[in-house]
Design an enzyme around this catalytic site. Structure first.
Site, PDB file in Angstrom:
ATOM      1  N   ARG A  35     -10.495  20.233 -58.785  1.00 37.11           N
ATOM      2  CA  ARG A  35     -10.687  18.809 -59.077  1.00 37.11           C
ATOM      3  C   ARG A  35     -10.860  17.969 -57.796  1.00 37.11           C
ATOM      4  O   ARG A  35     -11.537  16.948 -57.821  1.00 37.11           O
ATOM      5  CB  ARG A  35      -9.464  18.310 -59.881  1.00 37.11           C
ATOM      6  N   SER A  66     -11.629   9.648 -63.262  1.00 36.41           N
ATOM      7  CA  SER A  66     -11.590  11.059 -63.599  1.00 36.41           C
ATOM      8  C   SER A  66     -10.549  11.152 -64.718  1.00 36.41           C
ATOM      9  O   SER A  66      -9.395  10.757 -64.525  1.00 36.41           O
ATOM     10  CB  SER A  66     -11.154  11.879 -62.380  1.00 36.41           C
ATOM     11  N   SER A  67     -10.969  11.627 -65.875  1.00 35.11           N
ATOM     12  CA  SER A  67     -10.079  11.612 -67.050  1.00 35.11           C
ATOM     13  C   SER A  67      -8.854  12.499 -66.814  1.00 35.11           C
ATOM     14  O   SER A  67      -8.862  13.388 -65.955  1.00 35.11           O
ATOM     15  CB  SER A  67     -10.824  12.132 -68.279  1.00 35.11           C
ATOM     16  N   GLN A  68      -7.830  12.272 -67.644  1.00 36.20           N
ATOM     17  CA  GLN A  68      -6.615  13.090 -67.552  1.00 36.20           C
ATOM     18  C   GLN A  68      -6.958  14.549 -67.874  1.00 36.20           C
ATOM     19  O   GLN A  68      -7.561  14.820 -68.924  1.00 36.20           O
ATOM     20  CB  GLN A  68      -5.573  12.569 -68.544  1.00 36.20           C
ATOM     21  N   PRO A  69      -6.600  15.485 -67.012  1.00 32.68           N
ATOM     22  CA  PRO A  69      -6.940  16.892 -67.267  1.00 32.68           C
ATOM     23  C   PRO A  69      -6.502  17.391 -68.652  1.00 32.68           C
ATOM     24  O   PRO A  69      -7.223  18.155 -69.305  1.00 32.68           O
ATOM     25  CB  PRO A  69      -6.230  17.634 -66.137  1.00 32.68           C
TER      26      PRO A  69
END
Ligand code: SAM
Length: 302
Positions: A35, A66-69
């Site tokens: 990431r 960046s979205s939450q994994p």
């Protein structure tokens, strides 16, 4: 194992232990694509926390991240990508999700990621190139129109919340295709839904909770007077339990009743069918209908 690699792999391990990463394809992609290459200015410890990271604001409002994994994992599992698939992502952002998908579809597949802001597109291209995913095509356009020149798609995914389901997304999907998106049902109630086609409508095959920033551009959520009423009712709903006893006009009472009914129903067993707005649909007593701009959503619990 380097420090970065350890942080990276331990995040993936946690997502797996939480049951969010469920399949080998999604796990392999998460393990292979770091990431931090998509968040070059963010401290590594923050990058490898299971958190969304805002990357752009306009007038103080977050417009890209960046979205939450964890949510990315849920949605990638919902998407069920196969090697060789052609996939459209609406909301390229940092390019991280596009890279994970490119890893899954492999050389025989194709990922097209679109974003509405040129600077975001430029950054996503650079991140993808650095991570070795130059084959991902990143385009600057309004995702509400989809991307017709590369259609049809096996999969379409939105990583930004839609208030309605644009006609273009339905038209650009292959008959056996799958559409996954965060959908705003009411006010700030959002769920991520995987839809497949069934005759003349779309039907959900899975749902999960989520929280995304909203789609901008021509297909953004309309700001109408009705919204204000809903927000007002929502506030009331939080304050008062026995709301139906309030002396409200009958239309508002009905609306409120539906809201209460919906709010109190869990996602377990929830089915959503999406019909064109102009379909003559007669709802049954057990169904809850939300009328949108182009579609009407019919909800029931099975
Ligand atoms: C949560 S971010 C996407 C995260 C991204 N998938 C990633 O992996 O980093 C949402 C993105 O949707 C984009 N967006 C908002 N409205 C859009 C629209 N109408 N068309 C295309 N992209 C849009 C925003 O600019 C933002 O970059």
């Amino acid at each position: 194992m380097s420090n970065i690699s350890a942080l990276h792999q331990s995040l993936v391990e946690r997502l797996k232990q939480q049951g969010l990463i469920r399949t080998p394809r999604v796990e392999t992609a998460f393990r292979a694509v770091p990431r931090h290459l998509f968040l070059p200015d963010v401290p590594l410890k923050k990058v490898y926390k299971d958190e969304a990271i805002v990357t752009k604001r306009l007038d103080g409002q977050a417009v890209s991240s960046s979205s939450q994994p964890a949510v990315m994992a849920i949605m990638l599992e919902q998407l069920d990508l196969q090697p060789g698939d052609r996939v459209l992502e609406i909301g390229a952002g940092t390019g991280y999700n596009a890279a994970l998908m490119a890893h899954i579809v492999g050389e025989t597949g194709q990922v097209i990621a679109i974003d509405i802001d040129e600077d975001i597109v430029e950054d996503a291209r650079q991140h993808l190139a650095k991570a070795g995913f130059e084959q991902v095509k990143v385009v600057c356009t309004d995702g509400g129109f989809g991307y017709p020149s590369a259609a049809p798609y096996d999969r379409i995914i939105l990583t930004v919340a839609a208030w309605d389901i644009a006609i273009a997304w339905q038209e650009q999907l292959k008959p056996q295709g799958r559409l996954v998106l965060p959908l705003t049902l009411k006010d700030n109630v959002q769920i991520t839904v995987a839809f497949e086609s069934a005759d003349s409508y779309l039907v959900s095959i899975s749902t999960s909770n989520c929280g995304f920033m909203k789609l901008r551009g021509a297909f953004a959520e309309p700001q109408e007077a009705e919204d204000t009423i809903s927000i007002h009712l929502n506030k009331l709903l939080m304050q008062v339990e026995n709301i139906l006893l309030l002396p409200l006009p009958i239309q508002l009472q009905l609306k409120l009743y539906n809201l209460i009914k919906f709010r109190r129903s869990s996602l377990k067993g929830l089915r959503i069918r999406v019909y064109p707005q102009d379909t003559d649909y007669i709802k049954t007593a057990d169904e809850f209908v939300i009328v949108k701009r182009w579609t009407r959503l019919v909800l029931d619990w099975q």
